[in-house]
Design an enzyme around this catalytic site. Sequence first.
Site, PDB file in Angstrom:
ATOM      1  N   ASN A 198       0.835  -1.213   0.000  1.00  0.00           N
ATOM      2  CA  ASN A 198       0.000   0.000   0.000  1.00  0.00           C
ATOM      3  C   ASN A 198       0.863   1.254   0.000  1.00  0.00           C
ATOM      4  OD1 ASN A 198      -3.033  -0.480   0.141  1.00  0.00           O
ATOM      5  ND2 ASN A 198      -2.255  -2.006   1.594  1.00  0.00           N
TER       6      ASN A 198
ATOM      7  N   ILE B  42      -1.846  -0.707  17.329  1.00  0.00           N
ATOM      8  CA  ILE B  42      -2.914   0.249  17.615  1.00  0.00           C
ATOM      9  C   ILE B  42      -2.254   1.528  18.125  1.00  0.00           C
ATOM     10  CG2 ILE B  42      -4.860   0.717  19.149  1.00  0.00           C
ATOM     11  CD1 ILE B  42      -5.363  -2.369  19.107  1.00  0.00           C
TER      12      ILE B  42
ATOM     13  N   HIS C 231      -8.103  -0.461   5.793  1.00  0.00           N
ATOM     14  CA  HIS C 231      -8.515  -1.683   6.491  1.00  0.00           C
ATOM     15  C   HIS C 231      -9.130  -2.666   5.482  1.00  0.00           C
ATOM     16  CE1 HIS C 231      -9.663  -4.077   9.955  1.00  0.00           C
ATOM     17  NE2 HIS C 231     -10.823  -4.295   9.345  1.00  0.00           N
TER      18      HIS C 231
ATOM     19  N   ASP D 218     -10.083   7.568  18.322  1.00  0.00           N
ATOM     20  CA  ASP D 218      -9.629   6.724  19.434  1.00  0.00           C
ATOM     21  C   ASP D 218     -10.375   5.389  19.525  1.00  0.00           C
ATOM     22  OD1 ASP D 218     -12.024   7.703  20.246  1.00  0.00           O
ATOM     23  OD2 ASP D 218     -11.289   8.665  22.074  1.00  0.00           O
TER      24      ASP D 218
ATOM     25  N   GLU E   6      -7.473  -2.140  -2.390  1.00  0.00           N
ATOM     26  CA  GLU E   6      -6.791  -1.271  -1.421  1.00  0.00           C
ATOM     27  C   GLU E   6      -5.837  -0.341  -2.162  1.00  0.00           C
ATOM     28  OE1 GLU E   6      -5.056  -3.132   2.064  1.00  0.00           O
ATOM     29  OE2 GLU E   6      -6.257  -4.923   1.764  1.00  0.00           O
TER      30      GLU E   6
END
Length: 201
Positions: A15, A93, A110, A143, A175
């Site tokens: 990507n 994360i 994603h 968040d 993607e």
Amino acid sequence: MKKRIVVLASGRGSNFQAVVNALKSGKISGSCVSLITDNPNAYAIERAREAKIPVIVIDYTSFSTREDYEQALLSAMHRVNADLFILAGYMRILGNSVVSAFPGRIVNIHPALLPSFTGLHAQRQAVQNGVKISGCTVHFVDDSLDGGPIILQHCVVVKENDDEDSLAERILKYEHKCLPEAIRLFCEDRLEIIGKRVRIH
Ligand code: GRF
């Protein structure tokens, strides 16, 4: 003014490559000023060298706590002075200290149609749940886990004999289209976040 783009990637970097190619061809008017990676063995590093893009390695395993890692990441992100950060196969994360420092300036790709199948192994989740359609999503990062405002999505048919790998391969092709397209819109100042929605001007 051309936007300054920084990509965060942990692995293969296909990507990242799609974004680099779109910048190079002039499809996106911006410049990729750094690659940040948490993995010193990421193939994305080779791609960056090839494209003459500076690499910042912040090796996750060299920090004793997650907080220390995030502190180092946060200061690197401030130093690079970017308009936009792209999570392109960045496998960690981002903590709240990082996300809240750059509201509306971090996007993620994603491999599922969010809000379905958040977190890891999205393509495996799709196959296991027997969905007939999956796809990919480019969204702003907030968040929540993969829950920020959605910029673009593309659907992909799940075939009867698909496994995780064959589905992942088919989704990946989209993607590579959706991510540069979303970045192009960002760089042209055409994205407006209104609550949970993104309006494309
Ligand atoms: C992609 O499927 C991306 O959606 C997911 O991890 C994979 C990374 O692939 N988050 P690559 O490193 O960009 O080739």
